[in-house]
Design an enzyme around this catalytic site. Structure first.
Site, short mmCIF file in Angstrom:
data_model
loop_
_atom_site.label_atom_id
_atom_site.label_comp_id
_atom_site.label_asym_id
_atom_site.label_seq_id
_atom_site.Cartn_x
_atom_site.Cartn_y
_atom_site.Cartn_z
N ASP A 24 35.35 42.48 40.98
CA ASP A 24 37.03 42.36 41.09
C ASP A 24 37.60 41.21 40.41
OD1 ASP A 24 36.14 44.59 42.73
OD2 ASP A 24 37.66 44.36 43.92
N GLU A 55 33.46 43.13 56.02
CA GLU A 55 33.31 43.20 54.61
C GLU A 55 32.78 41.82 53.84
OE1 GLU A 55 36.07 44.63 50.84
OE2 GLU A 55 37.14 43.91 52.77
#
Length: 648
Positions: free
Chosen positions: A387, A618
């Site tokens: 990302d 996460e």
């Protein structure tokens, strides 16, 4: 559907009430028939194409010891819905507080419940997509509620699976699971206490529970069409990163998922990989994010729904295939599977080489970088899976991306091995593998001498920042809120990107460096430096010395891969250290010591955070180790099981 036992406590208030709502709904086909006793939905009979005839029974609640509960209130809902993704809206619109819980001898209390009289009617001019039946029971704690699902195909049943019968049956399955878990991962033999074994069992179980069968089509923007088009409809059997937050398939996540699942059930893993490759178009492209129906699209921000057919994702399925090729007992069935898979693997591999090629031979470049250079401190590269990890500040065709080059080295080696096993031409794949693992060429194209590490290359400036824009204000009128915009204080030039982090480690992570390479020693030193990548909780994603460490990418876009600890990359790091600790070379002992320390840190922190929160996360804070981001995240964070088992 098994029973649902509840052993919940009321937090000191013995009169606390709990309402349980159990949904049963069709999805465009099938029938449901409710069976009522006053306001209590006793059972539902139905049919569907997949399940055939079935019966769902809502048993009366009991105490924890199995005695009938003295009092409970019941409500039900029978409603139509425009689709499964609207069920919550239908239920919310039907709630009413006109209901009263009045146990004999106790106070009367109002509570919210579903009200069939307030259920929205179906659209008169079209058939509803979903028939919803909902059973609600309101009762005090502690209690036990059982719901049973019985298939009409099972006729030789001596009695219903409820109460003690079900508990005994479940206990047998639990014992069998625990025995198989130990046979597979040997955590007890490795000295892990029972509590940590249960932690690892929960991690695997939740990933298995996240396996789902999805059906539908993606929305795709192709270079051959001016408008978005629906992708061909099809099924997908896949694990998901998070059932509640990311309940869909992600291409690069799935390769990591299968590293764990393939050790538990190789046949299951082969089926998942085949499903993913069946989503390939004629060119060899696989959409990186599988948002396959209206229900899935309802969970995704609009800007992420459209898939672009030039966008790649790390081909991590080759990691899983590499592992499956090493499984013992390879026989005719496994060879037949590879033969069926090979045409798609070849097409997929060729697609990467054709569409993601870099400016020089044996270099690669991620397509699909964000072109908005006005608002982003550093334009994102979602296609890389990393990302907001810092790349060249000004996207251009001149970029060379180190991580993609390393992924293609891995893919070339796996393709060569598969081709050789099948008797297919393998010379092209071996040539590509040798070229991409040639340490001299790797150094020439990606070693940044001034930075002392491997790096991306592109049109880059370090002198960038975010500042409030100046906006014109009309006297007497409110002006627009000034945005944070990017300013470039020094023009970019073609150079290596000054960012030390996960991308820099890729030649080590995917084991491309020779054991005697001096660059291996340099990377090991960077990994162990607390000013750079080392923390007591795992390796951070970006060094504290890097200019964009923990920097926001926009005003509302906090750092994601700019410091936090990610378990998939740490798994690759532990795996690589384990490899180099067993290779003759000058850095063998250094790699072995780092392996032991990093492995211990990862296990300790993930277990500690699990005890504190009840979840795998996460990502994890590089300053405190605390879990952050999405939870529960029993996707690649569950790779901690393999770290504990030392299965690489």
């Amino acid at each position: 559907m098994p029973s649902v036992p509840l052993s919940l406590q009321s937090g000191g208030d013995s009169t606390a009430l709990l309402s349980l709502l159990f949904y049963v709904a069709t999805d465009g086909q099938g029938t449901l028939q409710p069976h009522l006793e006053s306001t209590r939905l006793v059972s539902v009979t139905g049919t569907s194409e997949e399940l055939g005839h079935f019966n769902i029974t809502f048993h009366k609640p009991t105490t924890e010891t199995g005695e009938p509960l003295s009092y409970a209130s019941y409500n039900h809902l029978d409603a139509r819905s425009p689709g499964l993704h609207h069920l919550t809206d239908v239920v919310k619109s039907s709630l009413s507080n006109r209901f009263v819980y009045a146990a004999p001898g106790g106070p009367k209390r109002r509570y919210f419940a579903v009200d069939t009289d307030r259920a929205p009617p179906g659209e008169p001019d079209q058939a509803p997509q979903s028939h919803l039946l909902l059973h609600q029971v309101t009762l005090p704690l502690p209690c036990r509620v059982e719901v049973t699902f019985e298939s009409g195909s099972f006729a030789a049943r001596p009695g219903p699976l409820v109460g003690a019968v079900l508990s005994e049956e479940l206990a047998g399955h639990v014992a069998a699971f625990e025995q198989r878990f130990e046979e597979t991962f040997s955590l007890a033999r490795k000295g892990f206490p029972a509590q940590q074994q249960r932690f690892a069992q929960a991690a695997l179980s939740n990933m298995l529970g996240g396996l789902g069968y999805f059906h539908g089509h993606s929305i795709v923007q192709s270079a051959h069409s001016p408008h978005p088009l629906p992708y061909p409809e099809g099924p997908l059997f896949t694990a998901v990163p998070s059932r509640s937050f990311f309940p869909r398939g992600f291409l690069w996540d799935e390769g990591f998922h299968q590293l764990l699942l393939a050790r538990w059930d190789p046949a299951l893993s082969r089926e998942v990989i085949a499903h993913w490759l069946d989503l390939m178009n004629v060119e060899g492209w696989i959409p990186r994010e599988q948002i396959l129906d209206d229900e899935a699209r309802a969970k995704v921000p609009p800007e992420f729904i459209l898939q672009h057919n030039e966008a790649a994702n790390p081909p991590t399925l080759f990691l899983a295939l590499q592992q499956l090729l090493r499984e013992p007992g390879q026989g005719p069935a496994e060879l037949a599977y590879l033969r069926r898979l090979f045409p798609r693997l070849r097409t997929w591999y060729q697609w990467y080489n054709a569409t993601q090629a870099g400016p020089l031979p044996y270099t690669f470049r991620w397509r699909g970088r964000d072109q908005d250079t006005d608002l982003f401190l550093n334009p994102k590269t979602l296609t890389s899976g990393l990302d907001d990890y810092p790349r060249a500040s000004h996207p251009s065709p001149a970029e060379r991306h180190l991580d993609l080059r390393c992924w293609m080295a891995l893919a070339s080696g796996v393709m060569a091995e598969v081709a050789e096993r099948l008797g297919e031409p393998a010379a092209e794949y071996r040539h590509m593998q040798r070229a991409l693992t040639d340490n001299a060429r790797l150094e020439q194209q990606h070693w940044a001498e001034r930075l002392g590490t491997f790096a991306d290359y592109g049109n880059h400036s370090q002198a960038v920042g975010l500042e409030r824009e100046k906006v014109a204000v009309v006297p007497g009128q409110p002006g627009p809120a000034p945005r944070l915009v990017r300013v470039v204080r020094k023009p970019p030039k073609l150079q290596f990107v000054g960012a030390l982090g996960y991308v820099s480690l890729f030649p080590l992570l995917l084991q491309l460096l020779r054991p005697d390479s001096p660059h291996l020693g340099s990377l090991l030193g960077d990994m162990r430096s607390e000013e750079k990548l080392w923390t007591p909780y795992g390796l951070r994603s970006l060094a504290r010395t890097s200019p964009l460490y923990m920097r926001h990418n926009t005003e509302h876009d906090p750092p994601y891969w700019r410091g936090p600890i990610w378990i998939n990359m740490n798994y690759l790091a532990v795996r690589a250290l384990h490899h180099y600790a067993r290779q003759e070379g000058p850095y063998r002992q250094q790699a072995a010591a780092l392996y032991q320390e990093l492995r211990a840190n990862l296990i300790a922190n993930l277990y500690r955070q699990y005890l504190a929160s009840g979840y795998l996360w996460e990502q994890y804070s590089d300053s405190t180790g605390q879990g952050q981001g999405c939870y529960p995240f029993t996707g690649w964070s569950a790779l901690v099981v393999l770290v504990m088992a030392e299965e690489y």
